[in-house]
Motif scaffolding. Structure first.
Motif, PDB file in Angstrom:
ATOM      1  N   PRO A 263      -3.896  23.094 -63.994  1.00 55.50           N
ATOM      2  CA  PRO A 263      -3.050  23.831 -64.946  1.00 55.50           C
ATOM      3  C   PRO A 263      -2.981  23.140 -66.306  1.00 55.50           C
ATOM      4  O   PRO A 263      -3.268  21.940 -66.408  1.00 55.50           O
ATOM      5  N   ALA A 265      -2.089  21.064 -69.447  1.00 58.58           N
ATOM      6  CA  ALA A 265      -1.430  19.753 -69.575  1.00 58.58           C
ATOM      7  C   ALA A 265      -1.355  18.993 -68.252  1.00 58.58           C
ATOM      8  O   ALA A 265      -0.356  18.356 -67.945  1.00 58.58           O
ATOM      9  N   SER A 266      -2.415  19.080 -67.466  1.00 55.99           N
ATOM     10  CA  SER A 266      -2.466  18.363 -66.195  1.00 55.99           C
ATOM     11  C   SER A 266      -3.704  17.486 -66.059  1.00 55.99           C
ATOM     12  O   SER A 266      -4.078  17.113 -64.956  1.00 55.99           O
ATOM     13  N   GLY A 267      -4.379  17.197 -67.175  1.00 54.83           N
ATOM     14  CA  GLY A 267      -5.408  16.164 -67.128  1.00 54.83           C
ATOM     15  C   GLY A 267      -6.856  16.599 -67.314  1.00 54.83           C
ATOM     16  O   GLY A 267      -7.755  15.782 -67.141  1.00 54.83           O
ATOM     17  N   LYS A 268      -7.120  17.858 -67.684  1.00 60.04           N
ATOM     18  CA  LYS A 268      -8.518  18.290 -67.849  1.00 60.04           C
ATOM     19  C   LYS A 268      -9.207  17.559 -69.003  1.00 60.04           C
ATOM     20  O   LYS A 268     -10.302  17.029 -68.847  1.00 60.04           O
ATOM     21  N   ASN A 270      -8.449  14.806 -70.487  1.00 57.71           N
ATOM     22  CA  ASN A 270      -8.607  13.375 -70.227  1.00 57.71           C
ATOM     23  C   ASN A 270      -9.747  13.097 -69.265  1.00 57.71           C
ATOM     24  O   ASN A 270     -10.509  12.154 -69.464  1.00 57.71           O
ATOM     25  N   ASP A 291     -13.475  21.089 -71.696  1.00 55.66           N
ATOM     26  CA  ASP A 291     -12.203  20.578 -71.179  1.00 55.66           C
ATOM     27  C   ASP A 291     -11.194  21.663 -70.878  1.00 55.66           C
ATOM     28  O   ASP A 291     -10.066  21.366 -70.516  1.00 55.66           O
ATOM     29  N   VAL A 316      -3.930  17.752 -75.793  1.00 51.97           N
ATOM     30  CA  VAL A 316      -2.548  17.262 -75.803  1.00 51.97           C
ATOM     31  C   VAL A 316      -2.524  15.865 -76.426  1.00 51.97           C
ATOM     32  O   VAL A 316      -3.293  14.993 -76.024  1.00 51.97           O
ATOM     33  N   ARG A 425      -0.197  18.673 -61.159  1.00 46.67           N
ATOM     34  CA  ARG A 425       0.887  17.698 -61.011  1.00 46.67           C
ATOM     35  C   ARG A 425       1.648  18.027 -59.742  1.00 46.67           C
ATOM     36  O   ARG A 425       2.458  18.952 -59.714  1.00 46.67           O
ATOM     37  N   TRP A 504      -3.731  13.227 -59.140  1.00 48.21           N
ATOM     38  CA  TRP A 504      -3.504  11.935 -59.816  1.00 48.21           C
ATOM     39  C   TRP A 504      -2.006  11.678 -59.982  1.00 48.21           C
ATOM     40  O   TRP A 504      -1.618  10.695 -60.570  1.00 48.21           O
ATOM     41  N   PHE A 505      -1.180  12.587 -59.499  1.00 46.60           N
ATOM     42  CA  PHE A 505       0.228  12.585 -59.923  1.00 46.60           C
ATOM     43  C   PHE A 505       1.230  12.412 -58.778  1.00 46.60           C
ATOM     44  O   PHE A 505       2.401  12.756 -58.931  1.00 46.60           O
ATOM     45  N   PHE A 514       4.117   6.661 -60.596  1.00 41.36           N
ATOM     46  CA  PHE A 514       2.876   7.274 -60.113  1.00 41.36           C
ATOM     47  C   PHE A 514       2.202   6.310 -59.133  1.00 41.36           C
ATOM     48  O   PHE A 514       2.049   5.121 -59.423  1.00 41.36           O
ATOM     49  N   GLY A 518      -4.421   6.519 -62.340  1.00 36.18           N
ATOM     50  CA  GLY A 518      -4.854   7.689 -63.117  1.00 36.18           C
ATOM     51  C   GLY A 518      -5.859   7.368 -64.204  1.00 36.18           C
ATOM     52  O   GLY A 518      -6.525   6.326 -64.191  1.00 36.18           O
ATOM     53  N   TYR A 519      -5.985   8.315 -65.143  1.00 34.58           N
ATOM     54  CA  TYR A 519      -6.896   8.198 -66.291  1.00 34.58           C
ATOM     55  C   TYR A 519      -8.296   7.757 -65.834  1.00 34.58           C
ATOM     56  O   TYR A 519      -8.844   8.351 -64.921  1.00 34.58           O
ATOM     57  N   ASN A 522      -9.636   7.679 -62.286  1.00 36.61           N
ATOM     58  CA  ASN A 522      -9.851   8.917 -61.530  1.00 36.61           C
ATOM     59  C   ASN A 522     -11.311   9.122 -61.145  1.00 36.61           C
ATOM     60  O   ASN A 522     -11.628   9.804 -60.167  1.00 36.61           O
TER      61      ASN A 522
HETATM   62  P1  GDP Z   1      -5.037  19.323 -69.988  1.00 40.05           P
HETATM   63  O1  GDP Z   1      -4.040  20.076 -70.796  1.00 40.05           O
HETATM   64  O2  GDP Z   1      -5.173  19.828 -68.596  1.00 40.05           O
HETATM   65  O3  GDP Z   1      -6.323  19.203 -70.700  1.00 40.05           O
HETATM   66  O4  GDP Z   1      -4.431  17.862 -69.811  1.00 40.05           O
HETATM   67  P2  GDP Z   1      -4.620  16.540 -70.696  1.00 40.05           P
HETATM   68  O5  GDP Z   1      -5.843  15.804 -70.286  1.00 40.05           O
HETATM   69  O6  GDP Z   1      -4.481  16.858 -72.135  1.00 40.05           O
HETATM   70  O7  GDP Z   1      -3.374  15.722 -70.210  1.00 40.05           O
HETATM   71  C1  GDP Z   1      -2.053  16.223 -70.309  1.00 40.05           C
HETATM   72  C2  GDP Z   1      -1.067  15.109 -70.223  1.00 40.05           C
HETATM   73  O8  GDP Z   1      -1.219  14.441 -68.964  1.00 40.05           O
HETATM   74  C3  GDP Z   1      -1.293  14.049 -71.296  1.00 40.05           C
HETATM   75  O9  GDP Z   1      -0.047  13.601 -71.742  1.00 40.05           O
HETATM   76  C4  GDP Z   1      -2.032  12.948 -70.560  1.00 40.05           C
HETATM   77  O10 GDP Z   1      -1.788  11.689 -71.135  1.00 40.05           O
HETATM   78  C5  GDP Z   1      -1.496  13.053 -69.136  1.00 40.05           C
HETATM   79  N1  GDP Z   1      -2.501  12.650 -68.125  1.00 40.05           N
HETATM   80  C6  GDP Z   1      -3.798  13.035 -68.073  1.00 40.05           C
HETATM   81  N2  GDP Z   1      -4.447  12.439 -67.036  1.00 40.05           N
HETATM   82  C7  GDP Z   1      -3.525  11.675 -66.400  1.00 40.05           C
HETATM   83  C8  GDP Z   1      -3.567  10.815 -65.243  1.00 40.05           C
HETATM   84  O11 GDP Z   1      -4.591  10.629 -64.572  1.00 40.05           O
HETATM   85  N3  GDP Z   1      -2.394  10.198 -64.879  1.00 40.05           N
HETATM   86  C9  GDP Z   1      -1.237  10.382 -65.608  1.00 40.05           C
HETATM   87  N4  GDP Z   1      -0.137   9.752 -65.183  1.00 40.05           N
HETATM   88  N5  GDP Z   1      -1.163  11.171 -66.697  1.00 40.05           N
HETATM   89  C10 GDP Z   1      -2.281  11.814 -67.091  1.00 40.05           C
END
Ligand code: GDP
Ligand code: PGA
Ligand code: MN
Ligand code: MN
Length: 611
Positions: A263, A265-268, A270, A291, A316, A425, A504-505, A514, A518-519, A522
């Motif tokens: 979804p 803001a859930s890590g795509k 990154n 992404d 994000v 998440r 990751w959450f 957590f 993460g990051y 992963n």
């Molecule tokens: P997207 O909207 O799915 O593309 O998600 P983003 O990659 O932009 O990440 C959204 C938020 O989640 C940001 O604030 C990131 O810093 C955070 N985030 C991304 N990956 C991880 C992870 O592996 N662990 C944690 N704790 N936070 C993460």
């Protein structure tokens, strides 16, 4: 309408269907001027936006913008998919009749551009020459210059993309009118905003926002909602909210491609921009393809293929820093042309800041303004702890600026897909990774993706909800048909990808930390998945999929508490048995769901009962 023809002639916009469409909406909106946009106009448009104060300088070749303070995220509530056939009505798409919406939006937009310029933005959502090109062309009409600047970064923009279409009438008509933002009753019972995709007429009418997916119509409205509908109607492809990445093993030269639905803001972003974990040495390299969106189709060699239809990244900002994601930071370096929206800004130094960029905000607050433009130095005691940046503040940058962008990201042939992963998440229940070989069970797993909603949508943050394939906000037809279409497309591949669910959450129940770092770490889970697919590891079977054993997962250089590791590499059977009841109720919402999905559900439930 002489001035319309003159503007289109001057720009060399020849497609007669596009001309007719532009003339129609110029008339409806009462536009005073027409300006046809090409990506080459970027420098001039940026200069005009700086002059008008719509953009502010953020260092050399980088820019800052603020949106209206009640216009900072996608509005799911106000988003509607309309068609001429009620069988497209689903649980999540807020379906309405096409005629009703066409009339309503036309009345909202009528006369709104009096005295204003209507920008004509021809675009392509695909690498040029792709097999899906006939679904990719569009023309956004917008009254907002910053929307044009975002579109130039997020899509391929220029008249050449629509002049020579094989089917000249085959382009998406995408009309955006921002409206009088301070007077739209955002979030009240009298909300005036409507974000409508009339899917079977390939027409998008968005009224009442200038932010993100509400306004950049190539991205989500066309790239996801319209394309998902087109993929279903033609039977040819899937369009999903997926990242797309490549993992290269530098020792063997092997490359694997992964798509992933998480979804918003859930890590795509990154994951697609990640660096390999330092502790694993220099062996692996992650290549960025996309992404947020992937279009996926069965290739002639029995594999699934995918490309990213977008031309840029809308990422994000929160928690992006040199440790979590240096790649993202470099993609917005000086000279990148990046635009930051709704972060904190210092007009004296032209710096930007957001929560998590550094552990503490700048110590000297002189000059700093929060995302609304209020001086930090003037904050009262009660305002002291408010974030400086909006949680959904973003950066926008072109794919060419992403340091790890794959050399073949623009290849119209796409890349073969080895794995499809789902995640989100989820604070308990979901382990680090569980793999699924069976296609129907993989599709079932995507349909039952449950995760916390985030700040990327208005008013739902933190809500635990089902989000099929992470497409809940972008669903354009009924979910049962969606499931059947998935089974058809993936089933058409004789060499289908492996599926997996990742998380990751997961958090500690007591202090909330957590359980997994993460990051960039992963990638370890994905490396295991690739090995599993190749038969190099076997994993440990559980009722909900294959989990890595501790020995199989490369944990080199990681120092995780034993208890945390145990939790993320195991499943809580009682909690999962309870989950199956929730899933049953969720799936029952989708009338006519394919029997294969129910069979998968019953198989998993029975395995849990026996566990
Ligand atoms: P997207 O909207 O799915 O593309 O998600 P983003 O990659 O932009 O990440 C959204 C938020 O989640 C940001 O604030 C990131 O810093 C955070 N985030 C991304 N990956 C991880 C992870 O592996 N662990 C944690 N704790 N936070 C993460
Ligand atoms: P996200 O993309 O998934 O990176 O948050 C934007 C969106 O979905 O609105
Ligand atoms: Mn998204
Ligand atoms: Mn993203």
């Amino acid at each position: 309408m002489g001035f319309v023809d003159t503007a289109l002639d001057e720009a060399g916009l020849l497609n007669p269907h596009v001309r007719e469409y532009v003339a129609h909406w110029a008339e409806v909106t009462g536009a005073a001027r027409i300006e046809v946009v090409d990506a080459a106009d970027d420098a001039r448009l940026v200069a005009e936006a700086l002059e008008a104060g719509e953009l502010l300088p953020a260092g050399e070749g980088r820019y800052y913008s603020r949106s209206y303070h009640k216009d900072t995220a996608r509005s799911e509530e106000r988003t509607i998919v309309a068609t001429n056939d009620e069988r497209h009505k689903g649980e999540y798409n807020n379906w309405r009749p096409a005629a009703e919406m066409r009339e309503l939006l036309t009345s909202k937009m009528r006369g709104q551009l009096a005295g204003k310029t209507m920008y004509v933005v021809p675009y392509l959502m695909a690498p040029q020459g792709s097999p899906l090109e006939k679904y990719a062309a569009g023309v956004e009409l917008t009254d907002t210059r910053t929307v044009v600047l975002h579109m130039i970064r997020m899509a391929r923009v220029g008249v050449s993309f629509i002049n020579d279409l094989a089917e000249p009438d085959s382009f998406v008509r995408a009309v955006h009118v921002a409206g009088d933002l301070p007077n739209l009753g955002q979030g009240t019972p009298d909300d005036q905003r409507y974000f409508v995709t009339i899917a079977d007429e390939r027409t998008i009418l968005h009224y009442g926002s200038s932010y993100g997916g509400n306004a950049l119509l190539g991205k989500i409205a066309h790239g996801l909602r319209q394309a998902a509908f087109d993929g279903f109607a033609s039977g040819e492809f899937l369009s999903e909210q997926f990242l797309l990445l490549g993992i290269t093993d530098k020792q063997t030269g092997e490359k694997h491609h992964v798509v992933g639905g998480f979804p918003s803001a859930s890590g795509k972003t990154n994951l697609a921009m990640t660096l390999a974990p330092e502790a694993l040495g220099d062996r692996y390299h992650v290549e960025f393809y996309g992404d947020d969106i992937a279009w996926i189709w069965p290739g002639e060699d029995g594999r699934l293929y995918a490309f990213n239809p977008e031309g840029g990244v809308f990422g994000v900002a929160k928690d992006t820093n040199e440790l979590t994601n240096p790649t993202a930071l470099h993609s917005v370096d000086e000279g990148s042309g990046a635009i930051f929206t709704n972060v904190a800004y210092n007009p004296d130094t032209q710096e930007v800041w957001w929560e998590g960029k550094t552990p503490q905000p700048p110590a000297d607050v002189t000059g700093w303004e929060d995302w609304k433009g209020d001086k930090i130095a003037d904050r009262s005691e009660s305002e002291k702890d408010a974030p400086w940046a909006h949680p959904n503040s973003r950066f926008t940058t072109a794919l060419s600026q992403v340091p790890n962008v794959a050399p073949d990201y623009d290849d119209p042939a796409g890349v073969p897909v080895d794995a499809i992963i789902f995640g989100g998440r989820t604070r308990d229940r979901e382990p680090l990774v569980r793999a699924i070989h069976d296609v129907a069970e993989g599709v079932y797993d995507g349909l039952t993706l449950g995760a916390e909603a985030t700040f990327a949508a208005e008013g739902v943050e933190g809500q635990l909800r089902y989000d099929p394939m992470s497409m809940r906000p972008f669903m354009s037809y009924a979910e049962a048909d969606y499931a059947a279409h998935w089974l058809k497309i993936v089933g058409a591949a004789s060499k289908p990808p492996i599926f997996a669910h990742v998380n990751w959450f997961q958090r500690d129940a007591e202090d909330g930390h957590f359980l997994w770092p993460g990051y960039r770490e992963n990638l370890r889970a994905l490396l295991w998945l690739v090995q599993l697919r190749k038969g190099e590891v076997e994993g440990r079977p559980t009722p909900v999929g294959i989990l890595p054993t501790r020995e199989e997962l490369d944990l080199t250089g990681l120092d995780l508490p034993e208890a945390d590791l145990e939790r993320i590499l195991d499943i809580d059977v009682d909690r999962w048995r309870q989950e199956m009841g929730f899933r049953q109720a969720h799936l029952e919402l989708f009338e006519g769901l394919p029997e294969e999905i129910w069979e998968a559900h019953r198989r998993v439930a029975a395995a849990l009962d026996e566990a």
